[in-house]
Design a protein around this motif. Structure first.
Motif, mmCIF file in Angstrom:
data_model
loop_
_atom_site.group_PDB
_atom_site.id
_atom_site.type_symbol
_atom_site.label_atom_id
_atom_site.label_comp_id
_atom_site.label_asym_id
_atom_site.label_seq_id
_atom_site.Cartn_x
_atom_site.Cartn_y
_atom_site.Cartn_z
ATOM 1 N N ARG A 1 -10.469 8.020 5.598
ATOM 2 C CA ARG A 1 -10.506 6.590 5.329
ATOM 3 C C ARG A 1 -9.099 6.030 5.479
ATOM 4 O O ARG A 1 -8.178 6.470 4.805
ATOM 5 N N TYR B 1 0.402 3.286 -3.746
ATOM 6 C CA TYR B 1 -0.705 4.247 -3.693
ATOM 7 C C TYR B 1 -0.099 5.596 -3.304
ATOM 8 O O TYR B 1 0.032 5.922 -2.127
ATOM 9 N N GLY C 1 -11.099 -2.491 5.762
ATOM 10 C CA GLY C 1 -12.005 -3.242 4.902
ATOM 11 C C GLY C 1 -13.002 -2.334 4.199
ATOM 12 O O GLY C 1 -13.251 -1.208 4.625
ATOM 13 N N VAL C 2 -13.571 -2.872 3.108
ATOM 14 C CA VAL C 2 -14.540 -2.115 2.326
ATOM 15 C C VAL C 2 -15.746 -1.717 3.192
ATOM 16 O O VAL C 2 -16.377 -0.701 2.965
ATOM 17 N N PHE C 3 -16.059 -2.541 4.206
ATOM 18 C CA PHE C 3 -17.242 -2.244 5.005
ATOM 19 C C PHE C 3 -16.900 -1.528 6.310
ATOM 20 O O PHE C 3 -17.759 -1.311 7.148
ATOM 21 N N TRP D 1 -14.579 19.311 0.029
ATOM 22 C CA TRP D 1 -14.928 18.102 0.781
ATOM 23 C C TRP D 1 -14.643 18.302 2.261
ATOM 24 O O TRP D 1 -13.933 19.222 2.660
ATOM 25 N N SER D 2 -15.216 17.411 3.049
ATOM 26 C CA SER D 2 -15.070 17.502 4.502
ATOM 27 C C SER D 2 -13.729 16.928 4.938
ATOM 28 O O SER D 2 -13.241 15.964 4.374
ATOM 29 N N ASP E 1 0.828 -1.203 0.000
ATOM 30 C CA ASP E 1 0.000 0.000 0.000
ATOM 31 C C ASP E 1 0.867 1.261 0.000
ATOM 32 O O ASP E 1 0.612 2.223 -0.723
ATOM 33 N N CYS F 1 -3.540 12.442 4.194
ATOM 34 C CA CYS F 1 -3.564 13.167 2.921
ATOM 35 C C CYS F 1 -4.702 14.176 2.938
ATOM 36 O O CYS F 1 -5.737 13.954 3.566
ATOM 37 N N GLU G 1 -6.653 14.611 0.752
ATOM 38 C CA GLU G 1 -7.799 13.978 0.088
ATOM 39 C C GLU G 1 -8.624 13.102 1.031
ATOM 40 O O GLU G 1 -9.468 12.333 0.572
ATOM 41 N N ILE H 1 -6.366 3.664 4.728
ATOM 42 C CA ILE H 1 -6.020 2.713 3.675
ATOM 43 C C ILE H 1 -5.731 1.359 4.314
ATOM 44 O O ILE H 1 -5.077 1.290 5.360
ATOM 45 N N TRP I 1 -7.738 10.556 3.046
ATOM 46 C CA TRP I 1 -7.347 9.176 3.371
ATOM 47 C C TRP I 1 -6.089 9.229 4.231
ATOM 48 O O TRP I 1 -5.420 10.261 4.285
ATOM 49 N N GLU J 1 -15.918 1.593 8.735
ATOM 50 C CA GLU J 1 -16.284 2.995 8.786
ATOM 51 C C GLU J 1 -15.055 3.884 8.633
ATOM 52 O O GLU J 1 -13.935 3.459 8.957
ATOM 53 N N LYS J 2 -15.283 5.101 8.164
ATOM 54 C CA LYS J 2 -14.198 6.077 8.208
ATOM 55 C C LYS J 2 -13.928 6.430 9.673
ATOM 56 O O LYS J 2 -14.799 6.254 10.523
ATOM 57 N N LYS K 1 -2.879 7.435 -8.810
ATOM 58 C CA LYS K 1 -2.202 6.921 -7.618
ATOM 59 C C LYS K 1 -1.143 5.867 -7.949
ATOM 60 O O LYS K 1 -0.169 5.702 -7.220
#
Ligand code: HEM
Lengths: 220, 315
Positions: free
Chosen positions: B279, B74, B284-286, B273-274, B70, B133, B135, B281, B137, B288-289, B84
């Motif tokens: 997030r 990325y 998991g996909v599920f 953006w907030s 990662d 970042c 952005e 890196i 993440w 939470e931030k 990325k």
């Protein structure tokens, strides 16, 4: 083109349009070493958004391509392409709302209200909804000429979609600019066709009087 | 190959990389057995892809670090492209040795310094830092580097040195991203002298105990863990002590969105953006931030640097 070959081609196109979804699914589940990279949710949002926009532009390209290469049966596939645009954009939205924001409604509402690029995207998606809902044969018949008027909205949606793309990019605007250029060409084509017909019609008026222009307008 | 008699944080927390390391050692052993000699660099640096000799530094977080993969695939490093994975794809041929850094401005020892002269006199430290970042993440990265302040003091900055300005290499031949005017090249970043001298601030030469990969900013990059990642200028070729606040690349590109300070601040959103959440890196996909922390969790160390400063205006 026989009825049967249209049906076969339609089935083939349907499968073709599902390919991006298939690839994304394999990547989500890491099949055969495929992956969405280090930031899978962002990647999913981006890929669905990009495919949605691709399908919107492909749908808009059907008429010009038919004119230019004269394949009338291309029109039979336009509805499916448009519906796939809607499908991918709905997935785009659901990935954002579900996976990214976990259906946290206040946060989503705040984004839609406060972030202009999301406001624009949401507007475009909401405008797309009635087009998807009225894409059945019976709706086409029921709405008649109003159907065509309603479905011209797709130009506005595509413009909003490209603006949304342009606006969310951090710094490198090359890619949205390419999309904007393609969209501009597609729109110019429509305008030129319309302008030519209007000019032809006004020549007709001077010869034949008013009833002619009304007819031409209707067929654009 | 120098051996280490201590356990690095990542060796406890990241098994896959530990295995990577064993494979590396095995490969190195085979190479030696085959009669190859390692390219010994002066100072503590080993061969280009080699292990670095370091000691454990302060301030490390005990959060689990991100994987080598990662961290090294990325990346935002626009000099090699804006996607990325572009830096990984386009930086492999980059020549990060030999390397010289020009030191200039308000100091008594300006000059051209070789990479070895810059790093050689210092002890390398492992520091596991959070990395946030702009952005939204984040990662946790086991850097290897030296406190920037220790390095800068060697150049004897004078009392007019209020800021430090850094510049990235400008070489469109090697850095294909520089062939398009996405940002004004070369990339410029800056810190106040107090920020530069702060013990958290690092001049980084490695990650996971190995020489910094090109895509991560080889051979020298800055790390200020309480600031957004774009402050961490990469492949540094110039260090200048200035009396006035430098104009930085992202400020020049869009001053409404990016400021000189760029301190991580969950209460001051990016206009588009907030910044309240991030997030992680590798989650998991599920998952939470997670909430973003003031100064990326380093408030205790750095908040005093900004006492009295309006952080909404000085974003
Ligand atoms: C017609 C409707 C829409 C189109 C054509 C569209 C298209 C796109 C495209 C092309 C991207 C960029 C992909 C990339 O960079 O590779 C994008 C990003 C994005 N869109 Fe949409 N979108 C639409 C509607 C929406 C809606 C309704 C939402 C949410 C309410 C949304 C949220 C986002 C977000 C969050 C991003 C990513 C921003 C980021 O990563 O910083 N979009 N969209």
């Amino acid at each position: 083109m026989t009825q049967k070959s249209v049906r076969i081609l339609k089935a083939a196109l349907f499968l073709l349009c599902l390919l991006p979804l298939g690839k994304l699914t394999l990547e989500v589940f890491g099949v055969a070493g495929m992956s969405l990279g280090a930031n899978p949710i962002e990647e999913l949002i981006h890929r669905f958004g990009k495919w949605g926009l691709n399908f919107l532009l492909i749908t808009l390209a059907v008429t010009p391509v038919r004119h230019l290469i004269g394949l009338a049966w291309l029109m039979r596939f336009r509805r499916m392409l448009g519906l796939f645009a809607f499908f991918y954009l709905l997935m785009h939205f659901l990935t954002y709302a579900g996976l990214d924001q976990r259906f946290d409604i206040p946060v989503i509402v705040e984004d839609v209200v406060e972030r202009p690029y999301i406001t624009i995207g949401m507007t475009a998606l909401l405008l797309l909804l009635p087009l998807a809902l009225t894409s059945t044969n019976s709706m086409m018949r029921r709405l008649g000429r109003r159907w065509q008027k309603l479905h011209r909205m797709v130009y506005v949606i595509a413009i909003l979609g490209v603006c949304h793309f342009y606006w969310q990019v951090k710094q490198d605007i090359l890619e949205p600019l390419i999309y904007a250029l393609i969209l501009a060409l597609l729109l110019c084509y429509r305008l030129v066709v319309r302008w030519r017909r209007n000019r032809a019609a006004s020549r007709q008026i001077t010869r034949n009087g008013h009833d002619r222009i009304a007819h031409t307008r209707r067929t654009i | 190959m120098k051996t280490k008699n201590k356990i690095h944080p990542w060796e406890i927390t990241s098994e896959s990389v530990y295995l990577d390391r064993r494979q590396f050692l095995l490969a190195a052993g085979l190479a030696t057995a085959a009669g190859m000699t390692s390219l010994a660099l002066p100072g503590q640096l080993m061969a280009a892809t080699g292990d670095l000799e370091s000691v454990q530094g302060p301030y490390s977080t005990d959060e689990p670090p991100n994987s080598w993969k990662d961290i090294t695939t990325y990346n935002n490093f626009y000099e090699f492209g804006t996607a990325k994975d572009d830096p990984y794809d386009n930086a492999q041929e980059f020549r990060s040795q030999p390397w010289t850094v020009k030191v200039s401005g308000e100091c008594d020892k300006p000059g051209e310094y070789h990479f070895e002269d810059i790093i050689g006199p210092h002890t390398l430290e492992d520091r596991v830092y959070r990395h946030r970042c702009v952005e939204a993440w984040s990662m946790v990265v086991p850097w290897v580097g030296i406190p920037l302040g220790d390095l800068l003091k060697r150049f004897d900055p004078n009392s007019d040195a209020k800021f430090v300005r850094f510049k990235t290499l400008h070489d469109p031949e090697q850095m294909p991203g520089q062939r398009r005017p996405v940002l004004r090249w070369p990339y410029v970043e800056g810190l106040t002298i107090a920020e530069a001298m702060h013990p958290l601030t690092l001049m980084v030469v490695g990650v996971y105990g190995k020489t910094l990969p090109n895509q991560n900013g080889a051979p020298l990059r800055l790390i200020t863990p309480w600031k957004y990642g774009f402050k961490g200028i990469k492949s540094i070729v110039e260090i200048e002590f200035t009396s006035r606040q430098p104009h930085t690349s992202w400020e020049i590109a869009n001053s409404r969105e990016y400021g000189f300070y760029a301190n991580v601040n969950p209460e001051v959103d990016h206009p588009r953006w907030s910044q309240a959440r991030e997030r992680r890196i590798g989650a998991g996909v599920f998952d939470e931030k997670q909430p973003t922390l003031m100064f990326n969790g380093y408030a205790e160390e750095v908040a005093e640097l900004y006492a009295g400063l309006d952080l909404r205006k000085n974003y």
